[in-house]
Design an enzyme around this catalytic site. Sequence first.
Site, short mmCIF file in Angstrom:
data_model
loop_
_atom_site.label_atom_id
_atom_site.label_comp_id
_atom_site.label_asym_id
_atom_site.label_seq_id
_atom_site.Cartn_x
_atom_site.Cartn_y
_atom_site.Cartn_z
N ASP A 42 0.85 -1.19 0.00
CA ASP A 42 0.00 0.00 0.00
C ASP A 42 0.89 1.24 0.00
OD1 ASP A 42 -2.06 1.80 0.27
OD2 ASP A 42 -3.08 0.69 1.84
N ASP A 43 0.85 2.02 -1.08
CA ASP A 43 1.60 3.27 -1.18
C ASP A 43 3.11 3.08 -1.25
OD1 ASP A 43 -0.93 4.33 -0.92
OD2 ASP A 43 -0.51 5.50 0.89
N CYS A 55 -6.05 3.92 -4.18
CA CYS A 55 -6.17 2.50 -3.88
C CYS A 55 -7.44 1.77 -4.33
CB CYS A 55 -5.95 2.25 -2.39
SG CYS A 55 -6.86 3.35 -1.31
N ARG A 110 -7.08 -1.29 -7.00
CA ARG A 110 -7.31 -2.69 -6.61
C ARG A 110 -8.43 -3.32 -7.42
NH1 ARG A 110 -4.92 -3.37 -1.19
NH2 ARG A 110 -3.61 -1.52 -0.95
N HIS A 164 -10.67 -3.02 0.47
CA HIS A 164 -10.98 -1.70 -0.08
C HIS A 164 -11.70 -1.72 -1.43
CE1 HIS A 164 -9.60 2.71 0.70
NE2 HIS A 164 -10.92 2.54 0.74
N SER A 166 -8.68 1.35 4.33
CA SER A 166 -7.37 1.84 4.76
C SER A 166 -7.26 1.90 6.29
CB SER A 166 -7.10 3.22 4.17
OG SER A 166 -7.03 3.17 2.77
N HIS A 180 1.01 2.54 4.05
CA HIS A 180 -0.02 3.58 4.19
C HIS A 180 0.09 4.20 5.57
CE1 HIS A 180 -3.97 5.51 4.20
NE2 HIS A 180 -4.10 5.21 2.92
N ASN A 197 -0.13 1.83 -5.70
CA ASN A 197 0.11 3.13 -6.34
C ASN A 197 1.43 3.66 -5.79
OD1 ASN A 197 -2.60 3.81 -4.29
ND2 ASN A 197 -0.63 4.72 -3.76
#
Length: 457
Positions: free
Chosen positions: A15-16, A55, A59, A115, A138, A202, A255
């Site tokens: 995530d991120d 996100c 996804r 998500h 998240s 994240h 991302n």
Amino acid sequence: MKENARPNIVLINCDDLGYGDLGCYGSSVNKTPNIDELATEGRRFSSFYMASPVCSPSRGAMLTGCYPRRVGFGSFDGQWVLFPGMPIGLDPSEVTISSMLKKNGYSTAIVGKWHCGDQKEFLPDQHGFDDYFGLPYSNDMGRQRKADPSFPPLPLMHGSEVLEEQPDQCTLTERYTEFALRFIRRNRDIPFFLYFAHMHVHLPHYVPDRLLTNSKNGRYGAAVANIDWSTGVLMNELKALGLEENTIVIFTSDNGSRASGEGGSNGGLSGIKGSTWEGGQRVPCIVRWPGHIQPNSECDELTTAMDFLPTIASLIGDSLPEDRIIDGYDVSSLWIEGEDLKSPYEAFYYYFMDDLEAVRAGCWKRHIRRNGEDVNLLFDLDADPAEQLNLYYDRPEVVAMTDQLIENARQELGDAATGYAGKDLRPAGRVSDGKTLTEYSENHPYMVAMYDLEERG
């Protein structure tokens, strides 16, 4: 295990995590020995993209093989991503990687961040997953300092039930990894699909103290190290069970990094998470499959997460549905052969929410919209991946070529900024009234009454 048995699939999605956050992608501050070993033993993709810079749409696109707008995931009642209790989610009629593999006899599980909708109609068990343990959205969407006071307690779920509210996030990666090990051991004799969707990196960055003590990059580096530790544990387990030769491991991120003071890096690319500059959507991707994918190799051809569904379908001998458009491609040849092969993409389109903002064709990237305003930007990504030298006025023939591609995208996928509706688009799932999975109660014995880190992602 028979030599020709269908391969297990382990998809690790961070995530991120930014393009420059791993040692094998140039980081000198984050310790990632286990992920770097994946790259040494597999293929590293250097022009790999997510279909969105945020996100939920990213996804949904990865699971379905479709641009977010194709499956109604461009925007969510005006929001970038899904929030707790929203009446929207990924429609259960969509074919996903998990539903396709389940149909083919695979045992399937997701651990970590979902998500794609928190209503019961949209949870993982409606999309081909046999088991689920994790957060439905998240990790900053709980009761937290400086958070939206309307956010309910953060739910940790098992299956479709809330197992715990406001869990200790410092322990979640370890709990996720334990769940993953149990799933692998339980299914060692049959083909399985494990989708490990990390909480990290994240915001907020809740990490074990031992990792924070050893980090050269603060909490961010400790969060990256937590991902790396988990990856090492998973790989060790596959080896111990004799499964590594018949398991495809895919490692990527949803991302780019926020990269704005928290410690993240997009490796010199312009832009951050939430932008259609390269730093928002070009992310790490490593694919490892011993005996099939050449070790310590690299592919610079354009590929995307939308390719996972058609590629995996091809590798297990399944065909794609004929009643709908799938935007991704079977890139198994780029995974397994790679040498002198070219990307199947004539063009890749960068959307922010429902607005078309840029297109890439070969080495050329044309920006047409930025922050709600029209722009005229053209970059040669081979020579200028940081998007610094605007060649729009120097290459009219490239502008003309991309003009046609832009028109194609608007006709096919639509473009809210210019009033194009698009065609062959499928709506997201929707229920009449959304409700949150949890509600705050002052009498509930929460492990963590309110998360104390102030950062939000």
